[in-house]
Design an enzyme around this catalytic site. Structure first.
Site, mmCIF file in Angstrom:
data_model
loop_
_atom_site.group_PDB
_atom_site.id
_atom_site.type_symbol
_atom_site.label_atom_id
_atom_site.label_comp_id
_atom_site.label_asym_id
_atom_site.label_seq_id
_atom_site.Cartn_x
_atom_site.Cartn_y
_atom_site.Cartn_z
ATOM 1 N N ARG A 84 47.879 38.415 41.490
ATOM 2 C CA ARG A 84 46.929 38.168 40.401
ATOM 3 C C ARG A 84 47.154 39.504 39.713
ATOM 4 N NH1 ARG A 84 41.869 38.675 41.937
ATOM 5 N NH2 ARG A 84 42.341 38.941 44.218
ATOM 6 N N HIS B 143 38.635 36.064 50.541
ATOM 7 C CA HIS B 143 39.977 36.314 49.755
ATOM 8 C C HIS B 143 40.368 35.133 48.745
ATOM 9 C CE1 HIS B 143 43.843 37.614 48.274
ATOM 10 N NE2 HIS B 143 43.745 38.811 49.188
#
Ligand SMILES: Cc1cc2nc3c(=O)[nH]c(=O)nc-3n(C[C@H](O)[C@H](O)[C@H](O)COP(=O)(O)OP(=O)(O)OC[C@H]3O[C@@H](n4cnc5c(N)ncnc54)[C@H](O)[C@@H]3O)c2cc1C
Length: 570
Positions: A258, A236
């Site tokens: 994000r 991740h």
């Protein structure tokens, strides 16, 4: 040795283990079903940690075919298509079961339909969730249902070894340790489910719960089973980086940051993701992780050695509102996510590989079933966010049904355990108790370093070969290491020795598979072989072990439903 018997022994109490217990009990209430778990039922494992949610094709305009195609494309054509097909179809049934039979409440839209949010790599918003604490809702409701039924529990009992029958043809039971007393317990069972949940905790930065040390995969390997896709370890991109003194380092800062427009900056405060992918920070996990890692290798790093995530351009108030949990988590570590910069680093999150199993969760060893993150084949080279908890709950239930059905057949009694292998295992596990203490912390640090540096986000033959050598040295050092005390009750150093033993063994498997795969797909990136290879000739790795030697073979992927270049969608 203390011996127990049960018709069904389930190892692990995550989504896979608890669903299996409920389904086996529902199908055959007279069966004695026992859940044995390293921690406390309902309080351990990664399913409880699920934040984002659960993928299922429910929305108008979505379909199981679309979910399937996203899973196959995301997995870079390596998934077993029958397993992926089962995943997407049974997920629909399972989400209704979770809500209507088990009592989960997921977030809803104003019109009463389930709210489904977007996740990377999906062509439709299909992630069902309960805020950003979806796993707690699922595990709490599952645990209540298990407690309410006559399902036996063996808590703080860790599985050590799968014990074959005397004729070697089937599984007779499992050698376990009662962690409270440190005594060995042989649990004889007519059928066993492996649901211990993998967990790449051999990397310096990792997300899974501390009870996970690849025990199930290591046990399966030692019992002679094949593991597939083991080179596929998902990172991740945004693990919190708050120094080595806190266990918060490595924990996930969710993908939504994000997605919402967060920027990644290097030490020179430059945005860099555009250099690696035109989607910038919104590229998929593997690409963003590689981008960050490349900046780190170039030395453009923050004080703790990572990069920054920056959100304040979205308005600090808005960030505080939208990402309350993440803002608080960062504040606990001295960072201001809403108004400042937070240090992040890619963190090992999920293993796509695992024990080879079929659509009914059967394995090559009669009497042994497997489900959840211990298994390989569903996700191929990449797991879509939201497909992990779907995988464990879908196949956990399938396993419970299949076991109950299988046990109803003739000749499915208790097999006699092979006394010799049982004795040999006990001797092996007792050995470190009698030896002088070694520094297990140093061995763990060395393991972190090898896996992060040489078997991590960017790989090459030279680094992987170096890792093989270093892992062999570590295995040798651990084999002669002691734990310094003969105390058995809750001897955490002893457990650390056992954890390290399994982690080093599985690390060797990951390294062997990564060295064998001379192309780059999904989570596996070789800088010496950056291309994906011919998709039509896609093959998956299978690692097995005989006489202590690992053997890697390639098996062709069967395109049973769709071939590269084709689609099930009109
Ligand atoms: C922080 C985090 C966030 C995540 N978020 C998402 C998400 O939003 N969506 C998604 O789809 N997936 C997510 N995942 C992945 C998801 O959690 C897993 O894919 C899935 O829940 C694994 O389920 P499982 O039942 O196989 O294993 P687990 O839930 O990990 O359960 C394993 C069980 O086995 C036990 N165990 C381990 N070793 C032994 C042993 N030797 N003997 C006995 N018991 C043992 C453990 O104590 C535990 O009870 C996330 C993972 C993490 C770490």
């Amino acid at each position: 040795m203390k011996t127990r018997t049960t018709d069904v022994l389930i190892l692990g109490s995550g989504g896979a283990g608890l669903f299996a217990a409920l389904h086996a009990h529902r199908r055959a209430p007279d069966l004695k079903v026992t859940v044995a778990v390293k921690g406390l039922l309902g309080k351990c494992g990664c399913t409880r940690m699920v934040q984002g949610g659960y993928n299922v094709a429910l929305g108008a305009g979505d379909s199981v075919e679309r979910h399937f195609m996203d899973t196959i494309a995301g997995g870079k054509w390596l998934p077993n298509q029958e397993l992926a097909w089962k995943l997407v179809n049974v997920a629909v049934e399972r989400i209704h079961e979770l809500e209507n039979e088990l009592g989960c409440f997921f977030d809803r839209n104003a019109d009463g339909t389930l709210h489904q949010k977007p996740f990377a790599g999906q062509t439709f918003d299909r992630t069902v969730h309960k805020g950003d604490l979806t796993g707690i809702e699922i595990i709490n409701r599952l645990s209540e249902q298990v407690w309410a039924r006559g399902i036996e529990r063996l808590e703080e009992h860790r599985a050590l070894e799968l014990i074959r029958s005397r004729d070697g043809q089937s599984l007779a039971g499992v050698l376990m340790m009662d962690m409270g007393s440190g005594e060995f317990v042989l649990v004889r069972a007519r059928a066993v489910l492996l649901a211990t949940g993998g967990g790449p905790t051999m990397y310096r930065y990792h997300t899974p719960s501390g009870d996970k040390s690849c025990d199930g995969m290591a046990m399966a390997l030692r019992a002679g089973l094949g593991l597939r896709d083991m080179e596929m370890v998902q990172f991740h991109p945004t693990g919190l980086l708050a120094g080595s003194q806190t266990r918060m380092t490595g924990t996930v800062l969710e993908e939504g940051l994000r997605g919402a427009g967060g920027h990644l900056l290097n030490a020179e405060h430059e945005r860099f993701m555009d250099r690696y992918d035109e989607r910038g920070e919104r590229a998929t996990r593997d690409i963003v992780s590689r981008g960050i890692y490349s900046e780190m290798r170039a030395g453009r790093v923050t004080p703790n050695g990572g990069v920054y995530i920056k959100m304040d351009h979205l308005g600090p108030e808005q960030v505080r509102r939208q990402f309350k949990g993440m803002v608080e988590r960062c504040a606990d570590c001295g960072f201001d996510l809403a108004g400042g910069l937070v240090e992040v680093v890619p963190t090992a999150h999920y293993m796509m590989g695992g024990v080879m199993f079929d659509e009914h969760c059967g394995t090559s060893l009669t009497g042994l079933y497997a489900a959840g993150e211990d298994t390989g084949g569903v996700h191929g080279a990449n797991r879509l966010g939201g497909n992990g908890v779907a995988n464990s709950t879908v196949f956990g239930g399938v396993a419970g049904d299949a076991i109950a059905q299988w046990l109803a057949g003739a000749g499915r009694g208790f097999a006699e355990p092979d006394a010799e292998s049982l004795e040999a295992a006990v001797v092996r596990y007792e050995a470190p108790l009698g030896r002088p203490a070694d520094d297990l912390g140093a061995i763990r640090e060395a393991l972190y370093e090898v896996m992060w540096d040489d078997v991590g986000i960017i790989r090459s033959a030279q680094r992987l070969q170096r890792a093989q050598q270093r892992l062999e040295e570590l295995a040798g050092r651990l084999a002669s290491a002691g734990v310094g005390s003969r105390e058995r009750a809750y001897n955490v150093t002893w457990h650390d020795w056992i954890n390290l033993n399994n982690l080093i063994e599985v690390s060797r498997v990951i390294t062997a598979a990564a060295l064998a795969r001379e192309n780059s797909r999904g989570a596996h990136f070789r800088e010496d072989f950056p291309g994906p290879g011919e998709l039509e000739q896609s093959a998956y790795t299978r690692v097995s072990c005989a006489d202590g030697q690992l053997r890697v073979t390639f098996e062709p992927v069967a395109f049973t439903r769709v071939r590269p270049g084709e689609s099930l969608l009109d």
